[in-house]
Design a protein around this motif. Structure first.
Motif, mmCIF file in Angstrom:
data_model
loop_
_atom_site.group_PDB
_atom_site.id
_atom_site.type_symbol
_atom_site.label_atom_id
_atom_site.label_comp_id
_atom_site.label_asym_id
_atom_site.label_seq_id
_atom_site.Cartn_x
_atom_site.Cartn_y
_atom_site.Cartn_z
ATOM 1 N N UNK A 136 0.824 -1.216 0.000
ATOM 2 C CA UNK A 136 0.000 0.000 0.000
ATOM 3 C C UNK A 136 0.859 1.267 0.000
ATOM 4 N N UNK A 137 0.343 2.337 -0.544
ATOM 5 C CA UNK A 137 0.976 3.649 -0.447
ATOM 6 C C UNK A 137 0.769 4.118 0.989
ATOM 7 N N UNK A 138 1.843 4.580 1.626
ATOM 8 C CA UNK A 138 1.757 4.990 3.034
ATOM 9 C C UNK A 138 1.767 6.513 3.138
ATOM 10 N N UNK A 139 0.753 7.043 3.807
ATOM 11 C CA UNK A 139 0.559 8.483 3.930
ATOM 12 C C UNK A 139 0.495 8.851 5.405
ATOM 13 N N UNK A 140 1.121 9.969 5.765
ATOM 14 C CA UNK A 140 1.069 10.484 7.127
ATOM 15 C C UNK A 140 0.428 11.863 7.111
ATOM 16 N N UNK A 141 -0.499 12.104 8.035
ATOM 17 C CA UNK A 141 -1.068 13.432 8.253
ATOM 18 C C UNK A 141 -0.639 13.876 9.645
ATOM 19 N N UNK A 188 12.391 14.729 20.575
ATOM 20 C CA UNK A 188 13.297 13.591 20.377
ATOM 21 C C UNK A 188 12.535 12.264 20.425
ATOM 22 N N UNK A 189 13.175 11.250 19.941
ATOM 23 C CA UNK A 189 12.651 9.886 20.017
ATOM 24 C C UNK A 189 11.414 9.653 19.156
ATOM 25 N N UNK A 190 11.506 10.018 17.905
ATOM 26 C CA UNK A 190 10.455 9.680 16.947
ATOM 27 C C UNK A 190 10.349 8.157 16.891
ATOM 28 N N UNK A 191 9.148 7.591 16.875
ATOM 29 C CA UNK A 191 9.021 6.124 16.861
ATOM 30 C C UNK A 191 9.754 5.506 15.663
ATOM 31 N N UNK A 192 10.431 4.394 15.910
ATOM 32 C CA UNK A 192 11.177 3.713 14.845
ATOM 33 C C UNK A 192 10.277 3.335 13.674
ATOM 34 N N UNK A 193 9.032 2.962 13.943
ATOM 35 C CA UNK A 193 8.144 2.538 12.857
ATOM 36 C C UNK A 193 7.654 3.715 12.006
ATOM 37 N N UNK A 194 8.113 4.935 12.308
ATOM 38 C CA UNK A 194 7.817 6.107 11.482
ATOM 39 C C UNK A 194 8.996 6.461 10.561
ATOM 40 N N UNK A 195 10.143 5.860 10.759
ATOM 41 C CA UNK A 195 11.349 6.240 10.018
ATOM 42 C C UNK A 195 11.374 5.580 8.639
ATOM 43 N N UNK A 196 11.452 6.417 7.595
ATOM 44 C CA UNK A 196 11.620 5.947 6.226
ATOM 45 C C UNK A 196 10.468 5.145 5.657
ATOM 46 N N UNK A 197 9.249 5.354 6.145
ATOM 47 C CA UNK A 197 8.142 4.503 5.689
ATOM 48 C C UNK A 197 7.029 5.236 4.945
ATOM 49 N N UNK A 229 12.991 15.516 11.005
ATOM 50 C CA UNK A 229 12.192 14.310 11.192
ATOM 51 C C UNK A 229 11.276 14.059 10.001
ATOM 52 N N UNK A 230 10.725 15.125 9.440
ATOM 53 C CA UNK A 230 9.869 14.971 8.261
ATOM 54 C C UNK A 230 10.651 14.308 7.142
ATOM 55 N N UNK A 231 11.847 14.783 6.901
ATOM 56 C CA UNK A 231 12.703 14.181 5.884
ATOM 57 C C UNK A 231 12.987 12.717 6.215
ATOM 58 N N UNK A 232 13.292 12.445 7.479
ATOM 59 C CA UNK A 232 13.614 11.080 7.905
ATOM 60 C C UNK A 232 12.430 10.123 7.773
ATOM 61 N N UNK A 233 11.217 10.632 7.893
ATOM 62 C CA UNK A 233 10.031 9.775 7.816
ATOM 63 C C UNK A 233 9.669 9.397 6.384
ATOM 64 N N UNK A 234 10.161 10.160 5.403
ATOM 65 C CA UNK A 234 9.833 9.896 4.003
ATOM 66 C C UNK A 234 10.644 8.734 3.440
#
Length: 186
Positions: free
Chosen positions: A75-80, A135-144, A166-171
């Motif tokens: 699936x395409x993964x989208x974050x709001x 700090x400490x963005x959840x690991x399951x948010x990184x690069x997904x 973090x926004x860049x890291x989550x993409x």
């Protein structure tokens, strides 16, 4: 905001501006297929659920017409970010995205996330308690996330440098984002 009832009652102007921003910018997103090949540019227009021709001659395809099933092999993964009560995420954002999207809304308020999960989760939409810019963005948010949206939330984040990093890291690689924020306030 920690009061879903007040938010629902008083957010009409913001909601209107969110819809307008989404309508004006959703066509700038690049939707990918397996192998990262660009899909013929499709505009998923939130204000019109039928296929029509724009004055530029480009076709508007919406999720309802069945012509935009994209295949990433997942699936395409989208974050709001800053999803508040969840209504905009589950109604307006959901309606402009292809049906094979998994949408995650996040907010720093547990009360708002609980309200969103109770009233607006389902149909590929879920909500999580996450505070961007801390700090400490959840690991399951990184690069997904393939696409990140944030409407009137980033200007409330005190640590802008961390939030944008973090926004860049989550993409995912080649991912993109649409951020609407107040640049100036009287």
């Amino acid at each position: 905001m920690n009061n879903p009832e007040s938010y629902v009652k008083y957010h009409r102007l913001q909601y209107r501006d969110n819809v307008r921003c989404l309508a004006e910018n959703i066509g700038r997103f690049k939707w990918k297929t397996t192998g990262s090949q660009d899909v013929e540019k499709k505009v998923f227009h939130p204000l019109d659920v039928k296929t029509e021709e724009k004055s530029t001659g480009s076709k508007l395809d919406t999720p309802q017409n069945g012509n935009n099933q994209l295949d990433l092999g997942r699936p395409i993964r989208v974050l709001d970010v800053g999803s508040a009560d969840g209504r905009f995420t589950s109604v307006e954002l959901r309606k402009v995205l292809p049906p094979n999207c998994e949408i995650t809304g996040c907010d720093k308020s547990k009360v708002m996330v609980d309200h969103a999960n109770t009233h607006h989760a389902g149909n590929g939409v879920k909500f999580e308690l996450v505070e961007i810019g801390k700090p400490n963005l959840p690991d399951h948010f990184i690069g997904v996330f393939d696409h990140i949206f944030a409407f009137f939330s980033y200007h409330w984040i005190p640590d802008q440098k961390t939030a944008f990093s973090q926004t860049y890291d989550m993409l995912t690689d080649g991912g993109d984002c649409l951020l609407l924020m107040a640049a100036n306030s009287p």
